[in-house]
Design a protein around this motif. Structure first.
Motif, mmCIF file in Angstrom:
data_model
loop_
_atom_site.group_PDB
_atom_site.id
_atom_site.type_symbol
_atom_site.label_atom_id
_atom_site.label_comp_id
_atom_site.label_asym_id
_atom_site.label_seq_id
_atom_site.Cartn_x
_atom_site.Cartn_y
_atom_site.Cartn_z
ATOM 1 N N ARG A 297 0.105 5.371 -0.764
ATOM 2 C CA ARG A 297 -0.893 5.581 0.303
ATOM 3 C C ARG A 297 -0.190 5.926 1.611
ATOM 4 N N ARG A 298 -0.768 6.884 2.343
ATOM 5 C CA ARG A 298 -0.147 7.339 3.579
ATOM 6 C C ARG A 298 -1.111 7.348 4.770
ATOM 7 N N ARG A 299 -2.397 7.241 4.544
ATOM 8 C CA ARG A 299 -3.367 7.163 5.642
ATOM 9 C C ARG A 299 -4.014 5.775 5.584
ATOM 10 N N ILE A 300 -3.400 4.845 6.297
ATOM 11 C CA ILE A 300 -3.803 3.442 6.190
ATOM 12 C C ILE A 300 -4.601 3.028 7.416
ATOM 13 N N ILE B 35 -9.792 4.775 -2.273
ATOM 14 C CA ILE B 35 -9.378 3.900 -1.171
ATOM 15 C C ILE B 35 -8.864 2.591 -1.759
ATOM 16 N N ALA B 36 -7.592 2.310 -1.578
ATOM 17 C CA ALA B 36 -7.025 1.017 -1.975
ATOM 18 C C ALA B 36 -7.352 -0.003 -0.885
ATOM 19 N N ARG C 160 2.218 2.108 -3.295
ATOM 20 C CA ARG C 160 1.204 2.680 -4.188
ATOM 21 C C ARG C 160 0.910 4.137 -3.838
ATOM 22 N N LEU D 271 0.834 -1.206 0.000
ATOM 23 C CA LEU D 271 0.000 0.000 0.000
ATOM 24 C C LEU D 271 0.870 1.257 0.000
ATOM 25 N N ASP E 213 -6.894 6.474 2.995
ATOM 26 C CA ASP E 213 -6.738 6.296 1.557
ATOM 27 C C ASP E 213 -6.357 4.854 1.206
ATOM 28 N N ALA E 214 -6.244 4.007 2.248
ATOM 29 C CA ALA E 214 -5.994 2.582 2.039
ATOM 30 C C ALA E 214 -6.483 1.804 3.249
ATOM 31 N N THR F 23 -5.885 -2.729 -5.508
ATOM 32 C CA THR F 23 -4.790 -1.825 -5.162
ATOM 33 C C THR F 23 -4.082 -1.288 -6.397
#
Length: 334
Positions: free
Chosen positions: A177-180, A269-270, A175, A172, A240-241, A331
């Motif tokens: 994404r930083r807010r998991i 959203i991944a 790809r 993630l 965002d993931a 993803t």
């Protein structure tokens, strides 16, 4: 009414002992007598009570398997692997479902021990359960399935879930994404806590955010609930993931996101799951996942159990498999 051995003996004109020899030691009986007894068995419809015979002998050709949730295809695949390997050893498998409830697990373990099974394969809610040690100490081999024996007291087969959590989260992050959000629970389940620990290690190294969203169970229904919860937030504060602790949760989340259309997968959203069950690749948006060798876990557990039979010192080997990342459209995008 079931026909018994005495009735077979009377019909064939032989003793009960002779019928027993025909059933268990035919080499000790003349061919003519064997043929006469077998004809009576066929004529009367006699079916031997093999379970009773095994219990009298103090042994069984049956293995007990207790899983967390038989509705989860991951555990069904473990059971399939165990059954296929057990068949090679002349054994059969009885499957029980704890439904992630401690009391149900203990009940099934009691019943299996009462039936004098050849051994127990179990995915326990608590691998330190004193009942498991008691069963083993009374002579029934116990193998932990999809679990590590923390103190090394049991043979065990598992997957490195910490590594799996790291693989999923690093994917993630790669790809962008930083807010998991990590979705899973209860946290007391070792698989959940290990996968979360792997996710924590990955985000810590990358300086990203990781939110823990707790669930009560690992089911599609719970995933739908979490999906609705996330969509209830303002778009700016949504993750965002999402890394779901298993594929059932991930598929439920995916259903919520797709049905409302309020968030695009993976653009907004991944989403990645865990286990790589067959339904993951078949989802409306094919689901990225972390693959576990479920059938191999089941067959390896049976091998460890068979090696434990008749041993004065229980086998305590731990077989650890590595997980594998499987990236798909949830993803990667189309």
């Amino acid at each position: 009414m079931a026909v018994n051995v005495r009735e077979v003996a009377e019909d064939a004109g032989v003793s009960v002992g002779t019928v027993s020899n025909v059933l268990n030691r035919p080499d000790k009986v003349s061919p003519a007598t064997v043929a006469r007894v077998q004809a009576s068995i066929a004529r009367l419809g006699f079916v031997r009570n093999d379970a009773a015979r095994q219990l009298r002998a103090g042994r069984s050709r049956t293995i007990g398997l207790v899983v967390l949730d038989i509705r989860n295809p991951f555990f069904a695949e473990i059971a399939r692997g165990a059954e296929e390997r057990a068949d090679e050893h002349g054994l059969s498998v009885l499957i029980a479902n704890s439904d992630e409830q401690q009391q149900r697990e203990l009940m099934h373990l009691d019943l299996f021990e009462e039936q004098r099974v050849a051994g127990v394969l179990v995915t326990p809610l608590n691998e330190g359960s004193p009942q498991l040690a008691q069963i083993r100490d009374r002579g029934t081999p116990v193998v932990l399935v999809d679990r590590e024996s923390v103190d090394g007291a049991f043979a065990a087969v598992s997957v490195d879930d910490t590594e799996g959590g790291r693989l999923a989260t690093e994917h993630l992050l790669a790809r962008g994404r930083r807010r998991i959000a990590f979705v899973g629970g209860p946290a007391s389940l070792r698989q959940v806590s290990d996968r979360y620990a792997g996710a924590q290690a990955a985000v810590s190294a990358a300086g990203a955010e990781l939110e823990f969203i707790a669930t009560t169970v690992l089911s599609v229904e719970e995933g739908r609930r979490i999906g609705r919860h996330i969509l209830g937030r303002e778009a700016a504060v949504r993750p965002d993931a999402i890394f779901a602790a298993n594929d059932l949760l991930a598929l439920g989340i995916l259903q919520s996101l797709v049905m409302t259309g309020d968030a695009r997968v993976p653009e907004d959203i991944a989403l990645i799951g865990y286990d790589d069950i067959d339904f993951a690749a078949a989802a409306v948006i094919p689901l990225s996942s972390v693959r576990q060798p479920a059938a191999l876990i089941g067959s390896t557990a049976v091998d460890l159990l068979v090696r434990s039979q008749g041993q004065d010192v229980p086998v305590r080997e731990h077989v650890l498999f590595r997980p594998e990342l499987v990236a798909r459209a949830s993803t990667l995008g189309s």
